[in-house]
Design an enzyme around this catalytic site. Sequence first.
Site, PDB file in Angstrom:
ATOM      1  N   ASP A 103       0.967  -0.772  -0.092  1.00 17.49           N
ATOM      2  CA  ASP A 103       0.159   0.049  -0.078  1.00 17.49           C
ATOM      3  C   ASP A 103       0.478   1.546   0.151  1.00 17.49           C
ATOM      4  O   ASP A 103       0.257   2.321   0.664  1.00 17.49           O
ATOM      5  CB  ASP A 103      -0.949  -0.180   1.829  1.00 17.49           C
ATOM      6  CG  ASP A 103      -2.018   1.038   1.335  1.00 17.49           C
ATOM      7  OD1 ASP A 103      -2.079   1.859   2.382  1.00 17.49           O
ATOM      8  OD2 ASP A 103      -2.279   1.373  -0.010  1.00 17.49           O
TER       9      ASP A 103
ATOM     10  N   LYS B  66       3.218   2.900  -5.560  1.00 14.36           N
ATOM     11  CA  LYS B  66       2.506   2.243  -6.433  1.00 14.36           C
ATOM     12  C   LYS B  66       3.725   1.572  -7.058  1.00 14.36           C
ATOM     13  O   LYS B  66       3.620   1.108  -7.976  1.00 14.36           O
ATOM     14  CB  LYS B  66       1.269   2.867  -7.721  1.00 14.36           C
ATOM     15  CG  LYS B  66       0.444   3.622  -6.250  1.00 14.36           C
ATOM     16  CD  LYS B  66       0.169   2.199  -5.187  1.00 14.36           C
ATOM     17  CE  LYS B  66      -0.749   3.380  -3.838  1.00 14.36           C
ATOM     18  NZ  LYS B  66      -0.769   2.769  -2.835  1.00 14.36           N
TER      19      LYS B  66
ATOM     20  N   ASP C 251      -3.382  -2.756  -2.442  1.00 14.03           N
ATOM     21  CA  ASP C 251      -4.349  -1.561  -2.272  1.00 14.03           C
ATOM     22  C   ASP C 251      -4.009  -1.307  -4.211  1.00 14.03           C
ATOM     23  O   ASP C 251      -2.358  -0.718  -4.484  1.00 14.03           O
ATOM     24  CB  ASP C 251      -3.952  -1.177  -1.487  1.00 14.03           C
ATOM     25  CG  ASP C 251      -5.389  -0.212  -1.760  1.00 14.03           C
ATOM     26  OD1 ASP C 251      -5.338   1.678  -0.498  1.00 14.03           O
ATOM     27  OD2 ASP C 251      -6.328  -0.504  -1.873  1.00 14.03           O
ATOM     28  N   ASN C 252      -5.163  -0.370  -4.602  1.00 11.35           N
ATOM     29  CA  ASN C 252      -5.289   0.461  -5.427  1.00 11.35           C
ATOM     30  C   ASN C 252      -4.222  -0.035  -6.926  1.00 11.35           C
ATOM     31  O   ASN C 252      -3.706   0.650  -7.419  1.00 11.35           O
ATOM     32  CB  ASN C 252      -4.266   1.711  -5.263  1.00 11.35           C
ATOM     33  CG  ASN C 252      -4.269   2.043  -3.309  1.00 11.35           C
ATOM     34  OD1 ASN C 252      -3.728   2.050  -2.735  1.00 11.35           O
ATOM     35  ND2 ASN C 252      -5.596   2.740  -3.432  1.00 11.35           N
TER      36      ASN C 252
ATOM     37  N   GLU D 245     -11.626   4.214  -1.608  1.00 17.44           N
ATOM     38  CA  GLU D 245     -11.977   4.241  -0.058  1.00 17.44           C
ATOM     39  C   GLU D 245     -12.593   5.772   0.054  1.00 17.44           C
ATOM     40  O   GLU D 245     -12.144   6.906   0.093  1.00 17.44           O
ATOM     41  CB  GLU D 245     -10.837   5.072   1.293  1.00 17.44           C
ATOM     42  CG  GLU D 245      -9.591   5.384  -0.165  1.00 17.44           C
ATOM     43  CD  GLU D 245      -8.113   4.822  -0.585  1.00 17.44           C
ATOM     44  OE1 GLU D 245      -8.223   3.897  -0.663  1.00 17.44           O
ATOM     45  OE2 GLU D 245      -7.401   5.313  -0.254  1.00 17.44           O
TER      46      GLU D 245
HETATM   47  O1  77M Z   1       4.273   5.103   2.181  1.00 17.99           O
HETATM   48  C1  77M Z   1       4.277   5.648   1.571  1.00 17.99           C
HETATM   49  C2  77M Z   1       4.508   7.310   0.913  1.00 17.99           C
HETATM   50  S1  77M Z   1       3.358   6.791  -0.188  1.00 17.99           S
HETATM   51  C3  77M Z   1       1.507   6.998   0.258  1.00 17.99           C
HETATM   52  C4  77M Z   1       0.978   5.298  -0.601  1.00 17.99           C
HETATM   53  N1  77M Z   1      -0.459   5.397  -0.861  1.00 17.99           N
HETATM   54  C5  77M Z   1      -0.961   6.485  -2.075  1.00 17.99           C
HETATM   55  O2  77M Z   1      -0.178   7.241  -2.817  1.00 17.99           O
HETATM   56  C6  77M Z   1      -2.614   5.976  -2.296  1.00 17.99           C
HETATM   57  C7  77M Z   1      -3.325   7.418  -3.125  1.00 17.99           C
HETATM   58  C8  77M Z   1      -4.247   7.120  -3.179  1.00 17.99           C
HETATM   59  C9  77M Z   1      -4.841   8.209  -3.689  1.00 17.99           C
HETATM   60  C10 77M Z   1      -4.226   9.757  -3.500  1.00 17.99           C
HETATM   61  C11 77M Z   1      -5.331  10.539  -4.406  1.00 17.99           C
HETATM   62  C12 77M Z   1      -6.055  10.215  -5.239  1.00 17.99           C
HETATM   63  F1  77M Z   1      -6.716  11.008  -5.703  1.00 17.99           F
HETATM   64  C13 77M Z   1      -6.772   9.223  -5.370  1.00 17.99           C
HETATM   65  C14 77M Z   1      -5.993   7.487  -4.280  1.00 17.99           C
HETATM   66  C15 77M Z   1      -5.406   5.909  -2.478  1.00 17.99           C
HETATM   67  C16 77M Z   1      -4.594   5.256  -1.724  1.00 17.99           C
HETATM   68  O3  77M Z   1      -5.175   4.070  -1.316  1.00 17.99           O
HETATM   69  C17 77M Z   1      -3.207   5.572  -1.275  1.00 17.99           C
HETATM   70  O4  77M Z   1      -2.253   4.443  -1.186  1.00 17.99           O
HETATM   71  C18 77M Z   1       5.970   5.095   1.289  1.00 17.99           C
HETATM   72  C19 77M Z   1       6.485   5.126   0.193  1.00 17.99           C
HETATM   73  C20 77M Z   1       7.600   5.084  -0.675  1.00 17.99           C
HETATM   74  C21 77M Z   1       8.214   3.318   0.698  1.00 17.99           C
HETATM   75  O5  77M Z   1       8.896   2.929   0.613  1.00 17.99           O
HETATM   76  C22 77M Z   1       7.597   3.341   1.799  1.00 17.99           C
HETATM   77  O6  77M Z   1       7.701   1.550   2.683  1.00 17.99           O
HETATM   78  C23 77M Z   1       6.758   3.207   2.111  1.00 17.99           C
HETATM   79 MG    MG Z   2      -3.696   2.146  -0.619  1.00 18.94          MG
END
Ligand code: 77M
Ligand code: MG
Length: 214
Positions: A141, A144, A169-170, A199
Amino acid sequence: TRSTRPQRLLKAVQEKAMKGDPQSVISTIDYFCRHSEWAMNVGDEKGSILDSVVCEVSPTTALELGTYCGYSTVRIARLLPPGTQLITLEFNPAFAAVARQVIEYAGLHNKVCLVEGASGDMIPKMREMFGIKTFDFVFLDHWKDRYLPDIKLLEGCQLLRKGSILLADNVICPGTPEYLEYVRNSPHYKSMYYKSHLEYTKVEDGLEKSVFLG
Ligand SMILES: O=C(CSCCNC(=O)c1cc(-c2ccc(F)cc2)cc(O)c1O)c1ccc(O)c(O)c1
Ligand SMILES: [Mg+2]
């Protein structure tokens, strides 16, 4: 300075949820995201699918990539029997700081180990850091475009075994096209799609469950 959305979400949990009660933390976050501010938690609809897969697998070792505020961490950890270990990886220190407090408020800190760092750096260290042999369950999650490189890394580090379950997810929104193409066409995976919604919205999204065949 202005608070951040994760901080406002945490405040809602601390003010409205029952301390030590994971279900009330989950319901409080879902209410906040529906009625106050949308946030990128897996949410209640996809969360129920996540619950059913976790119960089916009943993993002894589980990994979550992308903690955010800890909502799915709480969903998963509340279903794990004692003696099991959920490792959750978060890249963003501000998210990690909020997630630690959400997990602690739910009373699940003894079942969860939150690691701050990038998945690409941390996955190769899992074995030495945690004495993990392989993961029974992985919830993807995070960024992406990291889904595909990270499962290849998990394979390369022999952290998957025949029967390990990946749940992503997603896969529709925001979308993970390269990952989907790979797990759906690779002879090393058996994949299936759980249609749902982004969500707290009516936009289509879904979860992809993939069994590693070895
Ligand atoms: O967690 C992170 C930071 S990025 C967050 C990821 N999630 C999303 O981007 C995410 C986005 C949306 C979404 C946003 C705007 C919209 F208009 C529509 C959908 C929905 C979701 O359910 C999501 O999960 C991380 C990065 C690097 C690593 O190596 C690590 O271990 C972790
Ligand atoms: Mg997600």
